[in-house]
Design an enzyme around this catalytic site. Sequence first.
Site, PDB file in Angstrom:
ATOM      1  N   ASP A   1       1.500   0.836   3.350  1.00 56.63           N
ATOM      2  CA  ASP A   1       0.445   1.817   3.049  1.00 56.63           C
ATOM      3  C   ASP A   1      -0.475   2.057   4.243  1.00 56.63           C
ATOM      4  OD1 ASP A   1       1.432   2.195   0.541  1.00 56.63           O
ATOM      5  OD2 ASP A   1      -0.008   0.892  -0.467  1.00 56.63           O
TER       6      ASP A   1
ATOM      7  N   SER B   1      10.859  -2.186  -2.486  1.00 55.74           N
ATOM      8  CA  SER B   1       9.799  -1.585  -3.296  1.00 55.74           C
ATOM      9  C   SER B   1       9.228  -2.572  -4.305  1.00 55.74           C
ATOM     10  CB  SER B   1      10.346  -0.362  -4.044  1.00 55.74           C
ATOM     11  OG  SER B   1       9.419   0.031  -5.041  1.00 55.74           O
TER      12      SER B   1
ATOM     13  N   ARG C   1       4.445  11.285   4.639  1.00 56.14           N
ATOM     14  CA  ARG C   1       3.479  10.810   5.632  1.00 56.14           C
ATOM     15  C   ARG C   1       4.010  10.892   7.057  1.00 56.14           C
ATOM     16  NH1 ARG C   1       0.806   5.866   2.109  1.00 56.14           N
ATOM     17  NH2 ARG C   1      -0.525   7.236   0.882  1.00 56.14           N
TER      18      ARG C   1
ATOM     19  N   ARG D   1       7.886  12.829  -7.032  1.00 56.54           N
ATOM     20  CA  ARG D   1       8.275  11.556  -6.406  1.00 56.54           C
ATOM     21  C   ARG D   1       9.471  10.935  -7.136  1.00 56.54           C
ATOM     22  NH1 ARG D   1       3.057   8.089  -5.154  1.00 56.54           N
ATOM     23  NH2 ARG D   1       4.620   6.937  -3.960  1.00 56.54           N
TER      24      ARG D   1
ATOM     25  N   LYS E   1       5.868   8.964  -0.207  1.00 62.78           N
ATOM     26  CA  LYS E   1       4.574   8.456  -0.701  1.00 62.78           C
ATOM     27  C   LYS E   1       3.791   9.643  -1.278  1.00 62.78           C
ATOM     28  CE  LYS E   1       5.260   4.190   0.238  1.00 62.78           C
ATOM     29  NZ  LYS E   1       5.447   3.268  -0.881  1.00 62.78           N
TER      30      LYS E   1
ATOM     31  N   ARG F   1      -2.109  -3.850 -12.245  1.00 62.50           N
ATOM     32  CA  ARG F   1      -1.311  -4.923 -12.863  1.00 62.50           C
ATOM     33  C   ARG F   1      -2.127  -5.699 -13.894  1.00 62.50           C
ATOM     34  NH1 ARG F   1       0.951  -3.558  -8.196  1.00 62.50           N
ATOM     35  NH2 ARG F   1       3.040  -4.253  -7.589  1.00 62.50           N
TER      36      ARG F   1
HETATM   37  C1  S3P Z   1       2.558  -0.493  -4.602  1.00 61.31           C
HETATM   38  C2  S3P Z   1       3.711  -0.637  -3.884  1.00 61.31           C
HETATM   39  C3  S3P Z   1       4.053   0.227  -2.737  1.00 61.31           C
HETATM   40  C4  S3P Z   1       2.842   0.933  -2.193  1.00 61.31           C
HETATM   41  C5  S3P Z   1       2.012   1.547  -3.264  1.00 61.31           C
HETATM   42  C6  S3P Z   1       1.528   0.497  -4.244  1.00 61.31           C
HETATM   43  C7  S3P Z   1       2.340  -1.390  -5.759  1.00 61.31           C
HETATM   44  O1  S3P Z   1       4.986   1.200  -3.163  1.00 61.31           O
HETATM   45  O2  S3P Z   1       3.229   1.905  -1.259  1.00 61.31           O
HETATM   46  O3  S3P Z   1       0.889   2.206  -2.710  1.00 61.31           O
HETATM   47  O4  S3P Z   1       1.210  -1.470  -6.257  1.00 61.31           O
HETATM   48  O5  S3P Z   1       3.306  -2.020  -6.183  1.00 61.31           O
HETATM   49  P1  S3P Z   1       6.580   0.893  -3.175  1.00 61.31           P
HETATM   50  O6  S3P Z   1       6.776  -0.244  -4.078  1.00 61.31           O
HETATM   51  O7  S3P Z   1       7.197   2.157  -3.690  1.00 61.31           O
HETATM   52  O8  S3P Z   1       6.929   0.608  -1.762  1.00 61.31           O
END
Ligand code: S3P
Length: 441
Positions: free
Chosen positions: A328, A169, A359, A126, A355, A28
Amino acid sequence: MNKIIQPPQALRVRGSLRVPGDRSITVRAVLLGAIADGVSVVRDYLDCDDTQAAIEITRALGVEIVASGGIPSELRIYGVGRHGLHPSASPLFCNASGTTMRLLAGLLAGQSFASTLDGSAQLCKRPMGRITDPLNQMGACISATQGCAPLHIQPAALHGLEYSMPVASAQVKSALLLAAQYANGDVIIHEGATTRDHTERMLVAMGGQVASMQVASMQGAAQSARIVNRVSSAPLKPLEMTVPADFSSAAFFLVAGILFPGSQLELRGVGLNPTRTGLLEALRLMGADVKVQNEGIQGGEPAGDLCPACGPLRAIEVSGRLTPLMIDEFPIFAVAATQASGTTVVRDAQELRVKESNRIDGLVDELRKMGARIDATPDGFVVAGPAALHGAVVDANGDHRMAMALSVASLIARGETTITGAECVSKTYPDFYADLDRLIT
Ligand code: S3P
């Protein structure tokens, strides 16, 4: 790479460790720093495959980024402002980083130039419809191939949107908040269950017009949030921050510290954002004693030192609100559950199927090879414990968190374990085995 692990004579983790910086925050910071007006300085950033993808792509979009690897490591991102990105002549390769691809799709949706986002074979399997659908509802023009990458993004003028997320998400929420920086109306997101809020925090630190409020849901007890990004053309201020250590990387050592007798471990400067620490809550519910010391704020995020004590665990049920807060951490949670007395049940975790690997099925297949009593359910898994694990040949399924969780399981198993495909730890934690070896001896 095959990683061969022999359980040590004295099973303990000892010492003090600062695991590498947070992956979600580093990605980010790179993407938001790119569109800030001025130079962002990001210390203790994570240097790994995923963040390299984000950095290289941002450079390809015309942003100068200087990385230095000292202590602390530092990124200088020469932000070009919201409208200063340049088109890239070639497709932007996100490697295996879902966060990079999904957040970039939001950032690029409202540009005046076209882009193509591509990725590894694993990433191209994905689901991307979860971001292309709402972004296209904002006026974006993004096409995917049967809902997957490569993503072709055409220039578009974006408008505001009110959107209820069908999946919990943070990547979807963040893609919309990045696109909102280019929309000519407010973007309002309804989140059924709270997910990580690093994007909101960072935008606020940069002077962005984002506000989150918790709203009582119809059912009363459940939490939901309304995140509003007000339209604004005010420039984003550059970042000046230290990235906390990644809770998701610390999680493997945290569980080792609880499971291995005679451990004495201090995990320093770990990010303790409550939208990330569901595993800590789960382990405490299981009876674990984890002390938190030196709590403070780092880079706009809560952080502190974690000191786990070895002790017995009892089974619990994880579902609802807690599931996205530890999304995670289920690979290492499953390993902890094999050692807990009773039946551990995980529900509402169907997201684990999409993922880096599936998993749910992967954990069941690999941990069973080691003697675990674990069954898959459509939205989670059930573990009967405690089980005495034994060494086996197991596969990481190309998934960094599976490799690291299986490594902790191998240490408590009787006999030798071989983990095939363990090189994938470089996705988020290239020095994982060096750190593990140092703390075990
Ligand atoms: C993440 C959000 C999660 C997480 C991923 C990193 C992020 O995914 O599983 O490892 O940095 O916003 P989702 O937003 O698809 O749940």
